[in-house]
Write a protein that holds these residues in place. Structure first.
Motif, PDB file in Angstrom:
ATOM      1  N   ASN A  58     -29.185 -68.259 -12.243  1.00 54.78           N
ATOM      2  CA  ASN A  58     -29.144 -66.792 -12.151  1.00 54.78           C
ATOM      3  C   ASN A  58     -29.892 -66.113 -13.289  1.00 54.78           C
ATOM      4  O   ASN A  58     -30.466 -65.037 -13.120  1.00 54.78           O
ATOM      5  CB  ASN A  58     -27.690 -66.299 -12.165  1.00 54.78           C
ATOM      6  N   PHE A  59     -29.889 -66.728 -14.470  1.00 58.96           N
ATOM      7  CA  PHE A  59     -30.392 -66.061 -15.665  1.00 58.96           C
ATOM      8  C   PHE A  59     -31.916 -66.028 -15.747  1.00 58.96           C
ATOM      9  O   PHE A  59     -32.474 -65.432 -16.664  1.00 58.96           O
ATOM     10  CB  PHE A  59     -29.793 -66.716 -16.917  1.00 58.96           C
ATOM     11  N   ARG A  60     -32.598 -66.646 -14.799  1.00 58.58           N
ATOM     12  CA  ARG A  60     -34.067 -66.634 -14.832  1.00 58.58           C
ATOM     13  C   ARG A  60     -34.639 -65.413 -14.119  1.00 58.58           C
ATOM     14  O   ARG A  60     -35.838 -65.147 -14.199  1.00 58.58           O
ATOM     15  CB  ARG A  60     -34.614 -67.919 -14.213  1.00 58.58           C
ATOM     16  N   LYS A  61     -33.790 -64.658 -13.409  1.00 62.59           N
ATOM     17  CA  LYS A  61     -34.236 -63.470 -12.681  1.00 62.59           C
ATOM     18  C   LYS A  61     -33.617 -62.224 -13.307  1.00 62.59           C
ATOM     19  O   LYS A  61     -32.398 -62.159 -13.505  1.00 62.59           O
ATOM     20  CB  LYS A  61     -33.825 -63.566 -11.208  1.00 62.59           C
ATOM     21  N   LYS A  62     -34.453 -61.230 -13.586  1.00 62.37           N
ATOM     22  CA  LYS A  62     -34.020 -60.049 -14.347  1.00 62.37           C
ATOM     23  C   LYS A  62     -32.772 -59.377 -13.783  1.00 62.37           C
ATOM     24  O   LYS A  62     -31.761 -59.224 -14.478  1.00 62.37           O
ATOM     25  CB  LYS A  62     -35.167 -59.041 -14.423  1.00 62.37           C
ATOM     26  N   ARG A 115     -29.723 -61.677 -13.349  1.00 62.06           N
ATOM     27  CA  ARG A 115     -29.143 -61.926 -14.682  1.00 62.06           C
ATOM     28  C   ARG A 115     -28.261 -60.756 -15.105  1.00 62.06           C
ATOM     29  O   ARG A 115     -27.142 -60.952 -15.606  1.00 62.06           O
ATOM     30  CB  ARG A 115     -30.271 -62.137 -15.705  1.00 62.06           C
ATOM     31  N   LYS A 116     -28.744 -59.528 -14.914  1.00 61.92           N
ATOM     32  CA  LYS A 116     -27.961 -58.348 -15.287  1.00 61.92           C
ATOM     33  C   LYS A 116     -26.654 -58.284 -14.493  1.00 61.92           C
ATOM     34  O   LYS A 116     -25.590 -57.978 -15.049  1.00 61.92           O
ATOM     35  CB  LYS A 116     -28.783 -57.075 -15.054  1.00 61.92           C
ATOM     36  N   ALA A 117     -26.742 -58.579 -13.191  1.00 63.22           N
ATOM     37  CA  ALA A 117     -25.546 -58.556 -12.347  1.00 63.22           C
ATOM     38  C   ALA A 117     -24.544 -59.615 -12.778  1.00 63.22           C
ATOM     39  O   ALA A 117     -23.326 -59.365 -12.824  1.00 63.22           O
ATOM     40  CB  ALA A 117     -25.936 -58.773 -10.887  1.00 63.22           C
ATOM     41  N   THR A 118     -25.054 -60.791 -13.118  1.00 64.88           N
ATOM     42  CA  THR A 118     -24.191 -61.902 -13.535  1.00 64.88           C
ATOM     43  C   THR A 118     -23.519 -61.598 -14.869  1.00 64.88           C
ATOM     44  O   THR A 118     -22.309 -61.800 -15.035  1.00 64.88           O
ATOM     45  CB  THR A 118     -25.020 -63.199 -13.642  1.00 64.88           C
ATOM     46  N   ILE A 119     -24.296 -61.095 -15.826  1.00 58.59           N
ATOM     47  CA  ILE A 119     -23.746 -60.759 -17.146  1.00 58.59           C
ATOM     48  C   ILE A 119     -22.700 -59.656 -17.030  1.00 58.59           C
ATOM     49  O   ILE A 119     -21.621 -59.743 -17.628  1.00 58.59           O
ATOM     50  CB  ILE A 119     -24.876 -60.356 -18.120  1.00 58.59           C
TER      51      ILE A 119
END
Length: 342
Positions: free
Chosen positions: A101-105, A108-112
């Protein structure tokens, strides 16, 4: 009522529903993995959550991502617990193999956002919390939630997966020697195949032409090796027969959380050979069956050493490892205890 959200229905989500629904009222809401459909599903999910809000006691999400943003927000806004089960791709950043997930902007924001604002995170493996990754030297060693979200304060509790040992078991049938099996979906996508270690399996098949390899899950995957048999998705009963007819199970993933198929195969008496990623070493437990670094020569050496070991004993140990440490009831008890807490 528990609202249970996930990006796509899988064996994991079915098992969760099977565990929870007899004990607690639960409603599942499937999201989407399609980028094109994403705006529509955000709108749909908002009105679904609003509709069920008066009867909702808490939110449960499988994985962190786009689908967990609104349940997390609703939980904070209306004082309801939101629990996220971290499963693997939501805890890694591996652009080198197109994974995580963290490789896509925006993902990544949604996951964080989801992990920082939910009530509790339930990873299926300790490695998903924090790990110094070293299996593939081309990939960044700093993986896991605490490495990727440095200011994460949300409580974390690891609950490993569990398996129905009354179903997944060794029937003591004759197994053809030098037979290997691996199960994964979506492997016709080259990136997915690499994540699941199929590149290493193909190298192994080329080195051992007298051995037979069965790759289950994606009928569109293509192998250049004549000793590799590719078959599509199987029912649990069909998988049970396949596990009981093969000698070894290969879980050579480049990245993994807690692979279900590995535990199922071990419960059925397959001797596991796995990579040193995620929960795989913890599941297998026997260090002689774990490949520490992605290298075909090291893998061949590992397999060669098995010739001097008691394979029947290894089969029995694999079955007992799942039976004692990763049975269905242990996970069910732990998960229900958390969901029943206010």
């Amino acid at each position: 009522m528990i609202i249970y959200t996930y990006p796509v229905r899988t064996a994991f989500t079915d098992r969760d529903m099977e565990m929870i629904s007899p004990e607690l009222e639960i409603k599942s809401l499937e999201f989407t993995q399609s980028p094109i459909a994403l705006p529509f599903y955000f709108i749909l999910q908002f009105f679904q959550l609003l509709w069920f809000l008066p009867n909702t006691s808490q939110y449960l999400c499988f994985f962190g991502g786009y689908h967990s943003v609104l349940p997390t927000w609703f939980g904070k806004a209306f004082g309801k617990k939101c629990v996220i089960q971290a499963g693997g791709t939501d805890c890694v950043n591996m652009p080198e193999i197109g994974y995580g997930n963290f490789r896509k902007k925006w993902l990544r924001k949604a996951t964080i956002y989801s992990f920082k604002n939910c009530s509790l995170i339930l990873p299926v493996a300790h490695a998903l919390v924090k790990q110094d990754y070293s299996y593939d030297p081309t990939i960044s060693p700093k993986q896991g939630l605490l490495n990727l979200i440095s200011d994460l304060k949300t409580p974390i509790q690891v609950i490993p997966n569990g398996f129905d040992i009354d179903f997944w078991k060794d029937y003591s049938k004759d197994r053809e020697s030098k037979t290997f099996i691996s199960v994964a979906t979506g492997t016709s996508n080259p990136s997915r195949a690499k994540v699941k270690g199929y590149d290493l399996i193909e190298q192994l098949a080329a080195k051992y032409p007298e051995s037979k390899f069965t790759l289950v899950g994606d009928p569109f995957y293509r192998s250049a090796n004549p000793n590799v048999n590719v078959i599509g998705k199987q029912t649990p009963t069909e998988l049970l027969d396949l596990y009981n007819s093969h000698q070894f199970y290969l879980q050579l993933s480049t990245s993994e959380g807690f692979p279900n198929s590995l535990g199922e195969a071990m419960a059925c008496g397959c001797i596991p050979i796995g990579s040193a990623v995620g929960a795989i070493p913890e599941i297998i437990e026997n260090e002689h069956l774990v490949l520490r670094q992605k290298n075909i020569d090291n893998l061949i050496q590992l397999i060669h050493k098995l010739k001097n070991q008691d394979l029947t004993k290894l089969q029995q140990e694999a079955e007992m490892q799942i039976r004692q440490n990763f049975n269905f009831n242990k996970r069910k008890e732990s998960l229900l205890k958390i969901l029943r807490q206010n």
